[in-house]
Design an enzyme around this catalytic site. Structure first.
Site, PDB file in Angstrom:
ATOM      1  N   ARG A  64       0.829  -1.203   0.000  1.00 43.60           N
ATOM      2  CA  ARG A  64       0.000   0.000   0.000  1.00 43.60           C
ATOM      3  C   ARG A  64       0.859   1.245   0.000  1.00 43.60           C
ATOM      4  O   ARG A  64       1.936   1.280   0.576  1.00 43.60           O
ATOM      5  CB  ARG A  64      -0.888   0.035   1.254  1.00 43.60           C
ATOM      6  N   ARG A 124       4.731   5.314 -16.435  1.00 44.91           N
ATOM      7  CA  ARG A 124       5.361   5.321 -17.752  1.00 44.91           C
ATOM      8  C   ARG A 124       6.649   6.139 -17.779  1.00 44.91           C
ATOM      9  O   ARG A 124       7.413   6.075 -18.731  1.00 44.91           O
ATOM     10  CB  ARG A 124       4.385   5.848 -18.806  1.00 44.91           C
ATOM     11  N   CYS A 156      -6.534   3.341 -12.999  1.00 45.56           N
ATOM     12  CA  CYS A 156      -6.943   4.414 -12.091  1.00 45.56           C
ATOM     13  C   CYS A 156      -8.444   4.336 -11.858  1.00 45.56           C
ATOM     14  O   CYS A 156      -9.195   3.896 -12.734  1.00 45.56           O
ATOM     15  CB  CYS A 156      -6.625   5.776 -12.686  1.00 45.56           C
ATOM     16  N   GLU A 210     -11.803   7.271  -5.707  1.00 47.62           N
ATOM     17  CA  GLU A 210     -11.942   6.816  -4.319  1.00 47.62           C
ATOM     18  C   GLU A 210     -13.370   7.110  -3.867  1.00 47.62           C
ATOM     19  O   GLU A 210     -14.016   8.044  -4.364  1.00 47.62           O
ATOM     20  CB  GLU A 210     -10.933   7.575  -3.436  1.00 47.62           C
ATOM     21  N   ARG A 250      -4.048   7.085  -3.640  1.00 43.93           N
ATOM     22  CA  ARG A 250      -3.768   5.815  -2.960  1.00 43.93           C
ATOM     23  C   ARG A 250      -3.361   4.767  -3.995  1.00 43.93           C
ATOM     24  O   ARG A 250      -3.876   4.757  -5.105  1.00 43.93           O
ATOM     25  CB  ARG A 250      -5.006   5.330  -2.209  1.00 43.93           C
ATOM     26  N   TYR A 278       3.424   5.787   3.289  1.00 43.30           N
ATOM     27  CA  TYR A 278       2.450   6.866   3.489  1.00 43.30           C
ATOM     28  C   TYR A 278       3.239   8.155   3.677  1.00 43.30           C
ATOM     29  O   TYR A 278       4.045   8.256   4.607  1.00 43.30           O
ATOM     30  CB  TYR A 278       1.569   6.593   4.712  1.00 43.30           C
ATOM     31  N   ARG A 301      -2.563   5.770   8.177  1.00 39.57           N
ATOM     32  CA  ARG A 301      -2.097   4.554   8.851  1.00 39.57           C
ATOM     33  C   ARG A 301      -0.895   4.852   9.748  1.00 39.57           C
ATOM     34  O   ARG A 301       0.207   4.345   9.528  1.00 39.57           O
ATOM     35  CB  ARG A 301      -1.716   3.482   7.827  1.00 39.57           C
TER      36      ARG A 301
END
Length: 123
Positions: free
Chosen positions: A6, A62, A74, A77, A89, A107, A115
């Protein structure tokens, strides 16, 4: 073993160059911290909050040498009231011998709020 890595970051504005630069930096950090070779990546999923629509953050991949054939997608959210704005994210799915606990999730910027428990473990 297949594992998920993540990552999340934020940007200051809905600017295409800023979105791509922040995404590229985060992806490169995720790969470096977890010793990921692009050949071991099954796929990368990137989500953005509704306030980011200036470009596809997948463009960042890319720009990374050797990442031409990495599958990336993509998506928006979920627009949860009070959630972190201007957030990108990432879920990178890779083949790795590392255990779940050995994976280093990334993060950065305001996304460290998402988190803090994982950030503290890595310090």
């Amino acid at each position: 073993m297949i594992r998920g890595i993540r990552g999340a970051t934020t940007v200051n504005s809905n600017d295409a160059d800023e979105i791509v630069a922040a995404t590229k930096e985060m992806i490169e950090t995720m790969a470096a911290k977890n010793e990921v070779d692009p050949e071991t990546i099954a796929s990368v999923i990137i989500s953005v909050t509704p306030d980011l629509n200036a470009t596809f953050p997948a463009k960042a991949l890319r720009l990374i040498d050797g990442w031409k054939y990495v599958p990336v997608m993509c998506m928006p959210e979920i627009n949860v009231p009070g959630s972190l704005p201007k957030c990108i994210r990432v879920m990178m799915t890779v083949n790795t011998p590392k255990s779940q606990k050995e994976i280093e999730h990334v993060y950065v910027n305001d996304a460290i709020k998402l988190r803090p428990d994982l950030i503290e473990e890595q310090e």
